[in-house]
Design a protein around this motif. Structure first.
Motif, mmCIF file in Angstrom:
data_model
loop_
_atom_site.group_PDB
_atom_site.id
_atom_site.type_symbol
_atom_site.label_atom_id
_atom_site.label_comp_id
_atom_site.label_asym_id
_atom_site.label_seq_id
_atom_site.Cartn_x
_atom_site.Cartn_y
_atom_site.Cartn_z
ATOM 1 N N GLY A 83 0.784 -1.225 0.000
ATOM 2 C CA GLY A 83 0.000 0.000 0.000
ATOM 3 C C GLY A 83 0.816 1.275 0.000
ATOM 4 N N TYR A 84 2.129 1.174 0.189
ATOM 5 C CA TYR A 84 3.006 2.349 0.162
ATOM 6 C C TYR A 84 3.594 2.499 -1.231
ATOM 7 C CZ TYR A 84 2.546 2.592 5.182
ATOM 8 O OH TYR A 84 2.039 2.714 6.454
ATOM 9 N N GLU A 85 3.638 3.742 -1.717
ATOM 10 C CA GLU A 85 4.070 3.987 -3.090
ATOM 11 C C GLU A 85 5.090 5.121 -3.140
ATOM 12 O OE1 GLU A 85 2.237 4.908 -7.561
ATOM 13 O OE2 GLU A 85 0.922 4.851 -5.800
ATOM 14 N N LEU A 86 6.114 4.913 -3.946
ATOM 15 C CA LEU A 86 7.079 5.961 -4.266
ATOM 16 C C LEU A 86 6.569 6.681 -5.504
ATOM 17 C CD1 LEU A 86 9.853 7.436 -4.234
ATOM 18 C CD2 LEU A 86 10.801 5.458 -5.432
ATOM 19 N N THR A 87 6.219 7.953 -5.367
ATOM 20 C CA THR A 87 5.685 8.721 -6.488
ATOM 21 C C THR A 87 6.638 9.852 -6.854
ATOM 22 O OG1 THR A 87 4.446 10.306 -5.123
ATOM 23 C CG2 THR A 87 3.349 8.236 -5.684
ATOM 24 N N SER A 88 6.734 10.117 -8.138
ATOM 25 C CA SER A 88 7.559 11.223 -8.635
ATOM 26 C C SER A 88 7.125 11.556 -10.045
ATOM 27 C CB SER A 88 9.046 10.840 -8.632
ATOM 28 O OG SER A 88 9.840 11.894 -9.148
ATOM 29 N N THR A 89 7.165 12.832 -10.377
ATOM 30 C CA THR A 89 6.854 13.253 -11.742
ATOM 31 C C THR A 89 8.100 13.268 -12.615
ATOM 32 O OG1 THR A 89 7.154 15.588 -11.160
ATOM 33 C CG2 THR A 89 4.923 14.673 -10.948
ATOM 34 N N THR A 90 9.253 12.977 -12.030
ATOM 35 C CA THR A 90 10.521 13.039 -12.757
ATOM 36 C C THR A 90 10.808 11.719 -13.453
ATOM 37 O OG1 THR A 90 11.421 14.627 -11.173
ATOM 38 C CG2 THR A 90 12.994 13.474 -12.575
#
Length: 310
Positions: A83-90
């Motif tokens: 349920g944990y997510e690493l998010t990035s727009t890069t």
């Protein structure tokens, strides 16, 4: 630096097998010559360090005790786990110059996580490595009030890079869970692959000789010893670094699976060495590239080790 009292026992023990271990000097990327910030490690295998880059806001609280296994963390190749997510727009970063990578960790409720437990004096360990296992960087990014982390990377060589975030949530359903998540970015340009160095049992790093001993078998845990010497004499002035006498990270050739291990040698004072004891177990066959970071005289050294696991 005193040895911490709190154990963190959830990260999978680093595994290593095979009879050949190659050690080649690589630049340090977690701490400058005086451990004030991360230095660049974006060169080819066995090259000398280049310019340093700052990693502000290092959290110096004391956390987990080194030397314990960290099971359940996974191989670090997914951007979502439990349920944990690493998010990035890069998705791309410039090559040849310093750049900032910004990301968030969101929880099972979809909201940014802002509370993280201290692990080895830091609330976030961040790693960057090129697809050919060159350019290792180990940073401690800073977090904004909105949960956005900023990792100030040293210059990247052209190619595909994987960015890893290693952390422990301090609240919510994943409280106390040791997690490693990752995403990839591209640095544009001529991305020539650098082969891993030939196997050897020891090599020099910044004038130090690092030697690995151990009868290791893939898929099982065995003792492993790393010895440090200089000029043929044992080194006994290893300084504590992140509450250990050495920090060890490994990446699998091909898929870049992540593994992490700390020495089981207890930190009992301001200096240690020459031998560091590990319990090692790597689950996958093939080549693993290990990065051993140790400090002497306020200077952080990094040795790169190639292990063949059968």
């Amino acid at each position: 630096m005193s040895f911490a009292s709190r154990f963190t026992s959830r990260r999978r023990a680093l595994a290593a097998a095979g009879t050949a271990v190659v050690l080649a000097a690589t630049p340090a990327a977690c701490g400058s010559s005086k451990d004030s910030g991360p230095s660049m490690s974006g060169m080819d295998h066995g090259s000398k360090p280049s310019a340093s880059a700052s990693a502000a806001g290092a959290d110096r609280d004391h956390g987990s005790m080194p030397g314990m296994d960290h099971g359940g963390m996974g191989d670090g190749l997914a951007d979502v786990k439990d349920g944990y997510e690493l998010t990035s727009t890069t998705t791309a970063l410039p090559a040849g110059k310093k750049a900032a990578y910004r990301f968030r960790i969101t929880g099972p409720d979809g909201k940014p996580v802002t509370r993280f437990a201290v692990d080895q004096t830091k609330r976030m360990h961040f790693y960057a490595i090129r697809s050919d296992l060159t350019g290792f960087q180990h940073l401690h990014p800073t977090m904004g009030d909105d949960g956005t982390w900023t990792a100030d990377l040293a210059a990247l060589k052209p190619g595909k890079w994987r960015m890893y975030a290693s952390f422990i949530p301090d609240n919510g359903p994943g409280k106390g869970e040791d997690l490693v998540l990752s995403r990839t970015v591209t640095a544009p340009g001529d991305a020539r692959r650098t082969p891993l160095p030939a196997a050897a049992t020891s090599a020099d790093a910044d004038g130090y000789t690092v030697t690995v001993k151990g009868d290791l078998t893939a898929g099982t845990t065995h003792p492993m010893t790393v010895g440090v010497s200089k000029g043929g004499k044992p080194v006994t002035d290893l300084q504590p670094y992140l509450e250990t006498y050495a920090h060890l990270t490994a990446f699998h050739e091909g898929d870049q699976a992540f593994a992490h291990l700390h020495p089981r040698t207890e930190v009992k004072g301001d200096t240690g060495g020459p031998d560091l004891a590990f319990r090692a177990m790597l689950p996958k066959s093939g080549n693993w590239r290990l990065f051993l970071q140790f400090r002497t005289g306020g200077t952080l050294h990094t040795a790169a080790l190639t292990l063949r696991v059968g």
